[in-house]
Design a protein around this motif. Structure first.
Motif, PDB file in Angstrom:
ATOM      1  N   ARG A 204       0.835  -1.206   0.000  1.00  0.00           N
ATOM      2  CA  ARG A 204       0.000   0.000   0.000  1.00  0.00           C
ATOM      3  C   ARG A 204       0.860   1.242   0.000  1.00  0.00           C
ATOM      4  NH1 ARG A 204      -3.773  -0.088   4.681  1.00  0.00           N
ATOM      5  NH2 ARG A 204      -4.506  -1.910   3.546  1.00  0.00           N
ATOM      6  N   ARG A 205       1.892   1.236   0.795  1.00  0.00           N
ATOM      7  CA  ARG A 205       2.747   2.410   0.892  1.00  0.00           C
ATOM      8  C   ARG A 205       3.419   2.682  -0.440  1.00  0.00           C
ATOM      9  NH1 ARG A 205       6.480   1.097   4.770  1.00  0.00           N
ATOM     10  NH2 ARG A 205       8.079   1.019   3.194  1.00  0.00           N
ATOM     11  N   MET A 206       3.905   1.634  -1.081  1.00  0.00           N
ATOM     12  CA  MET A 206       4.582   1.828  -2.367  1.00  0.00           C
ATOM     13  C   MET A 206       3.631   2.397  -3.394  1.00  0.00           C
ATOM     14  SD  MET A 206       7.261  -1.239  -2.942  1.00  0.00           S
ATOM     15  CE  MET A 206       7.851  -0.457  -4.405  1.00  0.00           C
ATOM     16  N   ALA A 207       2.374   1.879  -3.397  1.00  0.00           N
ATOM     17  CA  ALA A 207       1.402   2.411  -4.359  1.00  0.00           C
ATOM     18  C   ALA A 207       1.155   3.876  -4.091  1.00  0.00           C
ATOM     19  CB  ALA A 207       0.108   1.616  -4.219  1.00  0.00           C
ATOM     20  N   GLN A 208       1.034   4.222  -2.800  1.00  0.00           N
ATOM     21  CA  GLN A 208       0.796   5.616  -2.431  1.00  0.00           C
ATOM     22  C   GLN A 208       1.907   6.513  -2.936  1.00  0.00           C
ATOM     23  OE1 GLN A 208       0.211   5.498   1.767  1.00  0.00           O
ATOM     24  NE2 GLN A 208      -1.474   6.933   1.719  1.00  0.00           N
ATOM     25  N   GLU A 209       3.121   6.118  -2.630  1.00  0.00           N
ATOM     26  CA  GLU A 209       4.266   6.955  -3.011  1.00  0.00           C
ATOM     27  C   GLU A 209       4.340   7.098  -4.527  1.00  0.00           C
ATOM     28  OE1 GLU A 209       8.044   5.773  -1.470  1.00  0.00           O
ATOM     29  OE2 GLU A 209       7.310   5.937   0.603  1.00  0.00           O
ATOM     30  N   HIS A 210       4.109   6.012  -5.181  1.00  0.00           N
ATOM     31  CA  HIS A 210       4.190   6.060  -6.649  1.00  0.00           C
ATOM     32  C   HIS A 210       3.166   7.027  -7.211  1.00  0.00           C
ATOM     33  CE1 HIS A 210       3.428   4.493 -10.785  1.00  0.00           C
ATOM     34  NE2 HIS A 210       4.763   4.492 -10.781  1.00  0.00           N
ATOM     35  N   MET A 211       1.962   6.944  -6.647  1.00  0.00           N
ATOM     36  CA  MET A 211       0.909   7.825  -7.112  1.00  0.00           C
ATOM     37  C   MET A 211       1.277   9.274  -6.870  1.00  0.00           C
ATOM     38  SD  MET A 211      -3.087   7.513  -6.286  1.00  0.00           S
ATOM     39  CE  MET A 211      -3.027   5.804  -6.595  1.00  0.00           C
ATOM     40  N   VAL A 212       1.771   9.556  -5.673  1.00  0.00           N
ATOM     41  CA  VAL A 212       2.142  10.941  -5.347  1.00  0.00           C
ATOM     42  C   VAL A 212       3.187  11.436  -6.312  1.00  0.00           C
ATOM     43  CG1 VAL A 212       3.409  12.268  -3.647  1.00  0.00           C
ATOM     44  CG2 VAL A 212       1.488  10.871  -2.935  1.00  0.00           C
ATOM     45  N   ASN A 213       4.203  10.593  -6.527  1.00  0.00           N
ATOM     46  CA  ASN A 213       5.274  11.005  -7.461  1.00  0.00           C
ATOM     47  C   ASN A 213       4.696  11.303  -8.840  1.00  0.00           C
ATOM     48  OD1 ASN A 213       7.227  10.832  -5.611  1.00  0.00           O
ATOM     49  ND2 ASN A 213       8.050   8.873  -6.282  1.00  0.00           N
ATOM     50  N   TRP A 214       3.815  10.434  -9.288  1.00  0.00           N
ATOM     51  CA  TRP A 214       3.236  10.576 -10.632  1.00  0.00           C
ATOM     52  C   TRP A 214       2.447  11.875 -10.719  1.00  0.00           C
ATOM     53  CZ3 TRP A 214      -1.791  10.511 -12.612  1.00  0.00           C
ATOM     54  CH2 TRP A 214      -1.903  10.299 -13.992  1.00  0.00           C
ATOM     55  N   VAL A 215       1.641  12.148  -9.709  1.00  0.00           N
ATOM     56  CA  VAL A 215       0.847  13.375  -9.733  1.00  0.00           C
ATOM     57  C   VAL A 215       1.773  14.575  -9.757  1.00  0.00           C
ATOM     58  CG1 VAL A 215      -0.646  14.796  -8.307  1.00  0.00           C
ATOM     59  CG2 VAL A 215      -1.183  12.400  -8.670  1.00  0.00           C
TER      60      VAL A 215
END
Lengths: 252, 161
Positions: A204-215
């Motif tokens: 979950r954390r990795m998905a979160q971080e990835h999403m934030v980076n992408w945004v």
């Protein structure tokens, strides 16, 4: 001395020994027949009593009932006078020699007798004391040995405690092992469950971080140069206005 | 997963120590330290294990059925108790020690009887100042002078005077 013994034992032996008093030679053979087994009486402490060093007391006791105290003296005086007057005993040179020798002997005995007797007694005492010591030490060591044996037997009685201790040890080791196994199983299961949970959290954390980076990346890339210039100009005018107000403040 | 009842016999170490003879004190001390170490280790382990919070894991783990499966298998698991191989050996040792102890006690009693007879002989002896040489030779046969081997006085070799 032997005659005195005869007088003493004559009364004792009347009718008891078949051999008669005349054959008594040594004091210890009183029991002549093999039937009497009683222990022999101990040796007398002192020698027989004598009066004037030579004449045994028994004579005086013998004559006392008939003639009283002076009887034996009268008898003695009479005998001596009889022998002298009738010349049964003739006075000669030997008489004087006998008298002097007798005097010296009597003096010697009276002077040194007791000390010699004490010395002889001491020799005997030492022998007896040594034997007694041997006997006493033997008795104490025997009683001690008996005590020790009894103590050892008591010690042996406690042997069951050793085996109880051993069995206890074995039981404790088994129980320890069992508990360790239980704990190990529980811990392993727990570890696996925790791993699953941690794995989920990580994903979950990795998905979160990835999403934030992408945004963030998209936002940054969507800023056009035109917008950039406008925002920079606005910033500069804002800064100038701020500078003016600050200068005014400082001047005042 | 309940813990077993442990059938430990209470040992009075003080009384045990009293009965140990001095030449075996080292072995006794070794045994005691070993026993103490074992019981300390046992006491340090809790009897039942830490309970697993199944409800938390059910809510936390997303995979369906995994926690339930774990729980079912865990509850069904039976941990084998370790096999006891030493007790029979100890019992055999005990039986043998019993036999040895009986033999020792018998021998000890025989020795005590012997000591008692000698003690009685000393107690019932006539006192020395009432003895003759004959009585002395009867009571202590070693004092008898051998007139056959040494026919002339003092009836023993000069070196033994």
């Amino acid at each position: 001395m032997l005659s005195r013994l005869v007088i003493v034992s004559a009364n004792a032996l009347k009718g008891s020994s078949p051999l008669g008093a005349g054959l008594v030679q040594v004091s210890r053979c009183l029991h002549a027949s093999p039937q009497s087994l009683s222990p022999v009486a101990p040796l007398p402490e002192k020698g027989g009593k004598v009066r004037h060093g030579i004449i045994p007391e028994e004579l005086f006791q013998l004559l006392y009932p008939k003639t009283g105290v002076t009887g034996p003296y009268m008898l003695g005086t009479g005998l001596i006078l009889y022998m002298l007057s009738k010349e049964i005993y003739v006075i000669n040179h030997e008489t004087f020699a006998a008298a002097s020798i007798g005097a010296v002997i009597i003096y010697g005995i009276k002077k040194f007798g007791p000390s010699v007797a004490a010395f002889a007694d001491k020799l005997n005492e030492d022998k007896v004391a040594k034997a007694q010591e041997v006997k006493d030490s033997a008795m104490t060591s025997l009683t001690q040995a008996i005590e020790d044996e009894k103590k050892e037997q008591w010690r042996v009685e406690g042997r069951s405690m050793l085996f109880d201790a051993k069995r206890n040890n074995v039981a404790m080791l088994l129980e320890t092992n069992y508990r360790e196994r239980i704990h190990m199983v529980t811990n392993e299961v727990k570890k696996r469950l925790d791993y699953q949970v941690a794995l989920q959290d990580l994903q979950r954390r990795m998905a979160q971080e990835h999403m934030v980076n992408w945004v963030e990346k998209n936002v940054v890339s969507s800023i056009t140069p035109q917008q950039e210039k406008e925002s920079i100009a606005k910033c500069i005018t804002d800064l100038k206005a701020l500078a003016k107000t600050t200068q005014a403040k400082v001047a005042v | 997963m309940a813990g077993r009842r442990l059938a430990l016999k209470a040992i009075d170490w003080v009384a045990f120590a009293e009965r140990v003879p001095p030449n075996q004190k080292g072995m006794f001390n070794a045994l005691k330290t070993r026993s103490d170490a074992i019981s300390a280790k046992l006491a340090s382990l809790p009897e039942s294990p830490v309970a697993i919070d199944w409800s938390y894991y059910k809510s936390a783990v997303a995979k369906a059925g995994m926690v339930d499966e774990f729980e079912k298998k865990f509850k069904a698991l039976k941990i084998p108790e370790p096999a006891d191989m030493q007790t029979s050996a100890i019992n055999a040792q005990e039986a043998e020690a019993e036999k040895d102890a009986q033999a020792y006690v018998e021998a000890s009693k025989a020795r005590i009887a012997q000591y008692e007879t000698e003690l009685d002989k000393f107690k019932n002896m006539i006192p020395f100042d009432q003895m003759t040489i004959e009585d002395l030779n009867n009571t202590f046969p070693e004092t008898k002078l051998d007139t056959v081997k040494y026919p002339y006085w003092p009836h023993k070799p000069i070196s033994e005077l």
